[in-house]
Design a protein around this motif. Sequence first.
Motif, PDB file in Angstrom:
ATOM      1  N   GLU A  63       0.824  -1.206   0.000  1.00 47.05           N
ATOM      2  CA  GLU A  63       0.000   0.000   0.000  1.00 47.05           C
ATOM      3  C   GLU A  63       0.861   1.260   0.000  1.00 47.05           C
ATOM      4  O   GLU A  63       0.510   2.251  -0.666  1.00 47.05           O
ATOM      5  CB  GLU A  63      -0.948   0.006   1.198  1.00 47.05           C
ATOM      6  N   ARG A  66       1.896   1.547  -3.511  1.00 47.50           N
ATOM      7  CA  ARG A  66       0.785   1.954  -4.364  1.00 47.50           C
ATOM      8  C   ARG A  66       0.532   3.457  -4.275  1.00 47.50           C
ATOM      9  O   ARG A  66       0.280   4.128  -5.289  1.00 47.50           O
ATOM     10  CB  ARG A  66      -0.490   1.188  -3.973  1.00 47.50           C
ATOM     11  N   LYS A  67       0.610   3.999  -3.065  1.00 44.46           N
ATOM     12  CA  LYS A  67       0.418   5.444  -2.899  1.00 44.46           C
ATOM     13  C   LYS A  67       1.502   6.222  -3.644  1.00 44.46           C
ATOM     14  O   LYS A  67       1.226   7.269  -4.255  1.00 44.46           O
ATOM     15  CB  LYS A  67       0.438   5.798  -1.415  1.00 44.46           C
ATOM     16  N   GLU A  70       0.830   6.105  -7.331  1.00 45.70           N
ATOM     17  CA  GLU A  70      -0.249   7.047  -7.630  1.00 45.70           C
ATOM     18  C   GLU A  70       0.310   8.443  -7.898  1.00 45.70           C
ATOM     19  O   GLU A  70      -0.086   9.129  -8.850  1.00 45.70           O
ATOM     20  CB  GLU A  70      -1.218   7.077  -6.452  1.00 45.70           C
ATOM     21  N   GLU A 126      -6.147  -8.990  -3.313  1.00 44.48           N
ATOM     22  CA  GLU A 126      -6.844  -7.736  -3.580  1.00 44.48           C
ATOM     23  C   GLU A 126      -5.875  -6.562  -3.595  1.00 44.48           C
ATOM     24  O   GLU A 126      -5.973  -5.672  -4.443  1.00 44.48           O
ATOM     25  CB  GLU A 126      -7.922  -7.504  -2.528  1.00 44.48           C
ATOM     26  N   ARG A 127      -4.907  -6.582  -2.671  1.00 42.47           N
ATOM     27  CA  ARG A 127      -3.924  -5.497  -2.638  1.00 42.47           C
ATOM     28  C   ARG A 127      -3.041  -5.535  -3.879  1.00 42.47           C
ATOM     29  O   ARG A 127      -2.698  -4.498  -4.451  1.00 42.47           O
ATOM     30  CB  ARG A 127      -3.064  -5.601  -1.377  1.00 42.47           C
ATOM     31  N   ARG A 128      -2.667  -6.725  -4.305  1.00 36.88           N
ATOM     32  CA  ARG A 128      -1.850  -6.849  -5.504  1.00 36.88           C
ATOM     33  C   ARG A 128      -2.580  -6.285  -6.717  1.00 36.88           C
ATOM     34  O   ARG A 128      -1.988  -5.588  -7.551  1.00 36.88           O
ATOM     35  CB  ARG A 128      -1.463  -8.311  -5.745  1.00 36.88           C
ATOM     36  N   GLN A 129      -3.856  -6.571  -6.822  1.00 37.74           N
ATOM     37  CA  GLN A 129      -4.643  -6.050  -7.933  1.00 37.74           C
ATOM     38  C   GLN A 129      -4.743  -4.527  -7.886  1.00 37.74           C
ATOM     39  O   GLN A 129      -4.727  -3.858  -8.918  1.00 37.74           O
ATOM     40  CB  GLN A 129      -6.041  -6.678  -7.934  1.00 37.74           C
ATOM     41  N   GLN A 130      -4.842  -3.979  -6.691  1.00 39.89           N
ATOM     42  CA  GLN A 130      -4.898  -2.519  -6.549  1.00 39.89           C
ATOM     43  C   GLN A 130      -3.599  -1.878  -7.036  1.00 39.89           C
ATOM     44  O   GLN A 130      -3.615  -0.844  -7.708  1.00 39.89           O
ATOM     45  CB  GLN A 130      -5.148  -2.153  -5.090  1.00 39.89           C
ATOM     46  N   VAL A 131      -2.474  -2.489  -6.708  1.00 39.34           N
ATOM     47  CA  VAL A 131      -1.181  -1.970  -7.154  1.00 39.34           C
ATOM     48  C   VAL A 131      -1.086  -2.014  -8.675  1.00 39.34           C
ATOM     49  O   VAL A 131      -0.681  -1.032  -9.318  1.00 39.34           O
ATOM     50  CB  VAL A 131      -0.027  -2.775  -6.519  1.00 39.34           C
ATOM     51  N   ALA A 133      -3.496  -2.063 -10.870  1.00 43.71           N
ATOM     52  CA  ALA A 133      -4.437  -1.123 -11.463  1.00 43.71           C
ATOM     53  C   ALA A 133      -3.924   0.309 -11.376  1.00 43.71           C
ATOM     54  O   ALA A 133      -4.100   1.111 -12.308  1.00 43.71           O
ATOM     55  CB  ALA A 133      -5.798  -1.236 -10.771  1.00 43.71           C
ATOM     56  N   THR A 134      -3.273   0.638 -10.272  1.00 38.74           N
ATOM     57  CA  THR A 134      -2.727   1.983 -10.103  1.00 38.74           C
ATOM     58  C   THR A 134      -1.592   2.236 -11.081  1.00 38.74           C
ATOM     59  O   THR A 134      -1.435   3.345 -11.605  1.00 38.74           O
ATOM     60  CB  THR A 134      -2.229   2.177  -8.661  1.00 38.74           C
TER      61      THR A 134
END
Length: 242
Positions: A63, A66-67, A70, A126-131, A133-134
Amino acid sequence: MGTRERRQRDFELREQRFVEAGRELIREDGLLNLQMARVADRCEYAVGTLYQHFVSKEDLLLEIARKDIEAHVSLFERVARWSAPARDRMIAMTVADAVFFSHNPEHFQLIQYVFCDVVWRSAPAERRQQVLATQAPISAIAVGIVDDGVAAGDLDRGGLSSWGVASASWAQALGMLNLLHAEGLVEPISMVQPYRLMCRHMQVLLNGFGWQPLVDVSDDAALDALINRIRTEVFHDCSAEI
């Protein structure tokens, strides 16, 4: 604001604080010394509360990454919106890297660490997918710039896909960043103005692709003028050593 909305807002604010504390501790003590107990203590919460947000240290690290991604993407989006020839925008992608890594010097090591298999697969799916996607817009922006160069008649891809052309610039940038962060591999004096060198390398690469207009890569004044123009028109509110 209802009770549910207030709780959700408090949850998000608390999570943001955990991320900020994790980033602070990485800067202070190093990536490998990050401990969940210290993150919770820095935020004055119990460790159990931290685990309500992040199920593991790997989850938290992804996370944080990911931030940062972003923020990195937001700089590339500025380049995508810039009204300039596609070749100049490709150089601006390198300047965006310079701006970002000047402000986030620990990010490259973090990205290398979180994408190694043992860390990546230890984090929730789910966290991996968020990364992922970002991060996805970075590729789309680079490919879009190549497409614009082709559409303008300035670039013949020579049988490569637009991604094939864009990936060359990406690989070149990653190579320089690896050198910058490989302690002891390169003498510091030889890496003076590394991001400016990256811009020069990019000009050489684009010349190699035949991307018009071709430039004299030995013309320091022209390179400096282009970098300064990019900084003024795209990143006027960002400081960076280039």
